[in-house]
Motif scaffolding. Structure first.
Motif, PDB file in Angstrom:
ATOM      1  N   GLU A   1       0.813  -1.212   0.000  1.00 38.80           N
ATOM      2  CA  GLU A   1       0.000   0.000   0.000  1.00 38.80           C
ATOM      3  C   GLU A   1       0.854   1.273   0.000  1.00 38.80           C
ATOM      4  OE1 GLU A   1      -3.249  -0.027  -0.665  1.00 38.80           O
ATOM      5  OE2 GLU A   1      -2.891  -2.164  -0.848  1.00 38.80           O
ATOM      6  N   THR A   2       2.164   1.123  -0.057  1.00 41.79           N
ATOM      7  CA  THR A   2       3.044   2.291  -0.084  1.00 41.79           C
ATOM      8  C   THR A   2       2.821   3.093  -1.363  1.00 41.79           C
ATOM      9  OG1 THR A   2       4.739   1.213   1.231  1.00 41.79           O
ATOM     10  CG2 THR A   2       5.456   3.045  -0.141  1.00 41.79           C
ATOM     11  N   ILE A   3       2.763   4.402  -1.226  1.00 42.39           N
ATOM     12  CA  ILE A   3       2.727   5.270  -2.393  1.00 42.39           C
ATOM     13  C   ILE A   3       3.986   6.123  -2.391  1.00 42.39           C
ATOM     14  CG2 ILE A   3       0.249   5.322  -2.815  1.00 42.39           C
ATOM     15  CD1 ILE A   3      -0.006   7.776  -1.140  1.00 42.39           C
ATOM     16  N   SER A   4       4.530   6.355  -3.581  1.00 40.42           N
ATOM     17  CA  SER A   4       5.786   7.079  -3.736  1.00 40.42           C
ATOM     18  C   SER A   4       5.611   8.234  -4.711  1.00 40.42           C
ATOM     19  CB  SER A   4       6.870   6.135  -4.282  1.00 40.42           C
ATOM     20  OG  SER A   4       7.023   5.015  -3.452  1.00 40.42           O
ATOM     21  N   LEU A   5       6.562   9.135  -4.673  1.00 38.81           N
ATOM     22  CA  LEU A   5       6.579  10.263  -5.598  1.00 38.81           C
ATOM     23  C   LEU A   5       7.783  10.131  -6.515  1.00 38.81           C
ATOM     24  CD1 LEU A   5       5.903  13.166  -3.071  1.00 38.81           C
ATOM     25  CD2 LEU A   5       4.287  12.174  -4.685  1.00 38.81           C
ATOM     26  N   ARG A   6       7.607  10.466  -7.779  1.00 38.17           N
ATOM     27  CA  ARG A   6       8.744  10.560  -8.694  1.00 38.17           C
ATOM     28  C   ARG A   6       8.520  11.772  -9.592  1.00 38.17           C
ATOM     29  NH1 ARG A   6       7.479   5.289 -12.431  1.00 38.17           N
ATOM     30  NH2 ARG A   6       5.854   6.220 -13.704  1.00 38.17           N
ATOM     31  N   HIS A   7       9.627  12.358 -10.036  1.00 37.24           N
ATOM     32  CA  HIS A   7       9.523  13.520 -10.909  1.00 37.24           C
ATOM     33  C   HIS A   7       8.782  13.169 -12.190  1.00 37.24           C
ATOM     34  CE1 HIS A   7      11.963  16.458  -8.785  1.00 37.24           C
ATOM     35  NE2 HIS A   7      12.813  15.495  -8.483  1.00 37.24           N
ATOM     36  N   THR A   8       7.921  14.046 -12.633  1.00 40.53           N
ATOM     37  CA  THR A   8       7.230  13.883 -13.903  1.00 40.53           C
ATOM     38  C   THR A   8       8.228  14.136 -15.034  1.00 40.53           C
ATOM     39  OG1 THR A   8       5.142  14.596 -12.940  1.00 40.53           O
ATOM     40  CG2 THR A   8       5.319  14.724 -15.340  1.00 40.53           C
ATOM     41  N   MET A   9       8.179  13.292 -16.052  1.00 41.93           N
ATOM     42  CA  MET A   9       9.047  13.439 -17.221  1.00 41.93           C
ATOM     43  C   MET A   9       8.194  13.830 -18.422  1.00 41.93           C
ATOM     44  SD  MET A   9      12.005  12.606 -15.935  1.00 41.93           S
ATOM     45  CE  MET A   9      13.091  12.231 -17.285  1.00 41.93           C
ATOM     46  N   VAL A  10       8.621  14.829 -19.163  1.00 38.14           N
ATOM     47  CA  VAL A  10       7.950  15.250 -20.397  1.00 38.14           C
ATOM     48  C   VAL A  10       9.004  15.261 -21.495  1.00 38.14           C
ATOM     49  CG1 VAL A  10       6.676  17.071 -21.574  1.00 38.14           C
ATOM     50  CG2 VAL A  10       6.246  16.628 -19.148  1.00 38.14           C
ATOM     51  N   ASP A  11       8.806  14.404 -22.519  1.00 34.87           N
ATOM     52  CA  ASP A  11       9.764  14.267 -23.625  1.00 34.87           C
ATOM     53  C   ASP A  11      11.174  14.028 -23.107  1.00 34.87           C
ATOM     54  OD1 ASP A  11       7.750  14.639 -25.496  1.00 34.87           O
ATOM     55  OD2 ASP A  11       8.004  16.821 -25.494  1.00 34.87           O
ATOM     56  N   GLY A  12      11.297  13.192 -22.065  1.00 35.74           N
ATOM     57  CA  GLY A  12      12.602  12.836 -21.531  1.00 35.74           C
ATOM     58  C   GLY A  12      13.222  13.880 -20.625  1.00 35.74           C
TER      59      GLY A  12
ATOM     60  N   GLN B   1      13.089  15.983 -17.070  1.00 36.12           N
ATOM     61  CA  GLN B   1      12.516  16.012 -15.728  1.00 36.12           C
ATOM     62  C   GLN B   1      11.932  17.381 -15.431  1.00 36.12           C
ATOM     63  OE1 GLN B   1      14.723  14.171 -12.389  1.00 36.12           O
ATOM     64  NE2 GLN B   1      14.654  16.211 -11.472  1.00 36.12           N
ATOM     65  N   GLN B   2      10.711  17.405 -14.916  1.00 28.00           N
ATOM     66  CA  GLN B   2      10.019  18.652 -14.611  1.00 28.00           C
ATOM     67  C   GLN B   2      10.226  19.022 -13.142  1.00 28.00           C
ATOM     68  OE1 GLN B   2       8.303  20.202 -17.344  1.00 28.00           O
ATOM     69  NE2 GLN B   2       9.605  18.597 -18.218  1.00 28.00           N
ATOM     70  N   ASP B   3      10.571  20.290 -12.899  1.00 28.32           N
ATOM     71  CA  ASP B   3      10.736  20.765 -11.533  1.00 28.32           C
ATOM     72  C   ASP B   3       9.372  20.978 -10.894  1.00 28.32           C
ATOM     73  OD1 ASP B   3      13.500  20.804 -11.740  1.00 28.32           O
ATOM     74  OD2 ASP B   3      13.509  22.850 -12.541  1.00 28.32           O
ATOM     75  N   ASP B   4       9.298  20.719  -9.591  1.00 28.75           N
ATOM     76  CA  ASP B   4       8.060  20.936  -8.828  1.00 28.75           C
ATOM     77  C   ASP B   4       6.857  20.267  -9.487  1.00 28.75           C
ATOM     78  OD1 ASP B   4       9.425  22.406  -6.936  1.00 28.75           O
ATOM     79  OD2 ASP B   4       8.987  24.331  -7.880  1.00 28.75           O
ATOM     80  N   ASP B   5       7.070  19.060 -10.008  1.00 26.07           N
ATOM     81  CA  ASP B   5       6.005  18.317 -10.680  1.00 26.07           C
ATOM     82  C   ASP B   5       6.267  16.830 -10.424  1.00 26.07           C
ATOM     83  OD1 ASP B   5       4.133  17.172 -12.384  1.00 26.07           O
ATOM     84  OD2 ASP B   5       4.493  18.608 -14.000  1.00 26.07           O
ATOM     85  N   TYR B   6       5.351  16.169  -9.725  1.00 26.37           N
ATOM     86  CA  TYR B   6       5.577  14.792  -9.289  1.00 26.37           C
ATOM     87  C   TYR B   6       4.391  13.898  -9.637  1.00 26.37           C
ATOM     88  CZ  TYR B   6       8.993  17.243  -6.438  1.00 26.37           C
ATOM     89  OH  TYR B   6      10.020  18.049  -6.019  1.00 26.37           O
ATOM     90  N   GLU B   7       4.707  12.691 -10.091  1.00 25.40           N
ATOM     91  CA  GLU B   7       3.696  11.656 -10.247  1.00 25.40           C
ATOM     92  C   GLU B   7       3.618  10.893  -8.939  1.00 25.40           C
ATOM     93  OE1 GLU B   7       5.440   9.686 -13.824  1.00 25.40           O
ATOM     94  OE2 GLU B   7       3.322   9.611 -14.398  1.00 25.40           O
ATOM     95  N   VAL B   8       2.409  10.465  -8.573  1.00 29.99           N
ATOM     96  CA  VAL B   8       2.238   9.616  -7.403  1.00 29.99           C
ATOM     97  C   VAL B   8       2.098   8.184  -7.909  1.00 29.99           C
ATOM     98  CG1 VAL B   8       0.918   9.196  -5.306  1.00 29.99           C
ATOM     99  CG2 VAL B   8       1.033  11.512  -6.257  1.00 29.99           C
ATOM    100  N   ILE B   9       2.918   7.280  -7.367  1.00 30.23           N
ATOM    101  CA  ILE B   9       2.990   5.903  -7.855  1.00 30.23           C
ATOM    102  C   ILE B   9       2.563   4.931  -6.766  1.00 30.23           C
ATOM    103  CG2 ILE B   9       4.502   4.157  -8.893  1.00 30.23           C
ATOM    104  CD1 ILE B   9       4.138   6.727 -10.573  1.00 30.23           C
ATOM    105  N   TRP B  10       1.721   3.978  -7.146  1.00 28.61           N
ATOM    106  CA  TRP B  10       1.277   2.907  -6.247  1.00 28.61           C
ATOM    107  C   TRP B  10       1.351   1.593  -7.021  1.00 28.61           C
ATOM    108  CZ3 TRP B  10      -3.475   0.111  -6.915  1.00 28.61           C
ATOM    109  CH2 TRP B  10      -3.784  -0.768  -5.872  1.00 28.61           C
ATOM    110  N   ARG B  11       2.086   0.625  -6.521  1.00 30.42           N
ATOM    111  CA  ARG B  11       2.270  -0.674  -7.194  1.00 30.42           C
ATOM    112  C   ARG B  11       2.714  -0.500  -8.640  1.00 30.42           C
ATOM    113  NH1 ARG B  11      -2.781  -4.544  -5.297  1.00 30.42           N
ATOM    114  NH2 ARG B  11      -2.615  -4.147  -3.067  1.00 30.42           N
ATOM    115  N   GLY B  12       3.531   0.517  -8.890  1.00 31.02           N
ATOM    116  CA  GLY B  12       4.011   0.772 -10.248  1.00 31.02           C
ATOM    117  C   GLY B  12       3.038   1.548 -11.118  1.00 31.02           C
ATOM    118  N   LEU B  13       1.858   1.844 -10.593  1.00 29.15           N
ATOM    119  CA  LEU B  13       0.841   2.569 -11.359  1.00 29.15           C
ATOM    120  C   LEU B  13       0.853   4.048 -11.016  1.00 29.15           C
ATOM    121  CD1 LEU B  13      -2.268   0.255 -10.854  1.00 29.15           C
ATOM    122  CD2 LEU B  13      -0.783   0.357 -12.846  1.00 29.15           C
TER     123      LEU B  13
END
Length: 197
Positions: free
Chosen positions: A6-17, A19-31
């Protein structure tokens, strides 16, 4: 990391390769299950909580004061959404995410976003550490347990062994005179996490 599914993590959002500053995807089970980002040309943050294939609902996105506030608001929304997800919906979202990964690999994306932070408290409500005796009741049987932490939405229980404990049961807490129906969210060697249903 942790083995808690049930752990959720944050990773930087990538746009066209990139990395976006101050922009994070929330990930759960790889989703990807959401996003927390600062709005362009503004100090205001925005958050959203969604799973592919699920229609948007009230309260699943909105503004935030800052990054930390966005995380808190996301966790509250996720605490409402997660218990309602079916295995079929999770499977559909997983297939969609795998398709996006293949597409990104086919486009030779130059950089990969790393997990930058585990949202340690991935729960929708603040949990309080306790040390209370409890009883897991199901189908006429009962197993003693120790409640290690508890919130309005769930609890962590210490047991001699999680073997034989079903996915749903009632948690009886004698000291509080309560009887809560539960669903198992995760299992470890001597602990189980439950969500109140």
């Amino acid at each position: 990391m942790t083995d808690d599914t049930e752990t959720i993590s944050l990773r930087h959002t990538m746009v066209d390769g990139v990395q976006q500053d101050d922009d994070y995807e929330v990930i759960w089970r790889g989703l990807p299950v959401g996003r927390i980002m600062r709005q362009h040309d503004s100090r205001q943050w925005w958050w959203g909580c969604n799973v592919y294939g699920r229609p948007p609902t009230n309260g699943d996105r909105g503004p935030a004061i800052d990054f930390k506030d966005g995380q808190v608001r996301f966790k509250l929304a996720w605490g409402r959404l997660r218990p309602t997800l079916t295995d079929e919906e999770i499977a559909v979202a997983t297939r969609h995410a795998e398709g996006l990964q293949k597409q990104a690999a086919g486009q030779a994306v130059a950089a990969k976003a790393d997990v930058v932070q585990v949202m340690q408290n991935s729960r929708g409500a603040l949990r309080h550490r306790v040390l209370k005796p409890g009883t897991i009741e199901f189908n006429g049987g009962a197993i003693d347990c120790v409640i290690r932490n508890i919130s309005e939405t769930g609890a962590a229980l210490e047991v001699t062994s999680p073997v034989g404990i079903p996915e749903t049961f009632n948690l009886v807490i004698p000291s509080d005179h309560t009887n809560r129906p539960c669903r198992v969210a995760w299992r470890r060697e001597r602990r189980i996490g439950v969500r109140f249903t």
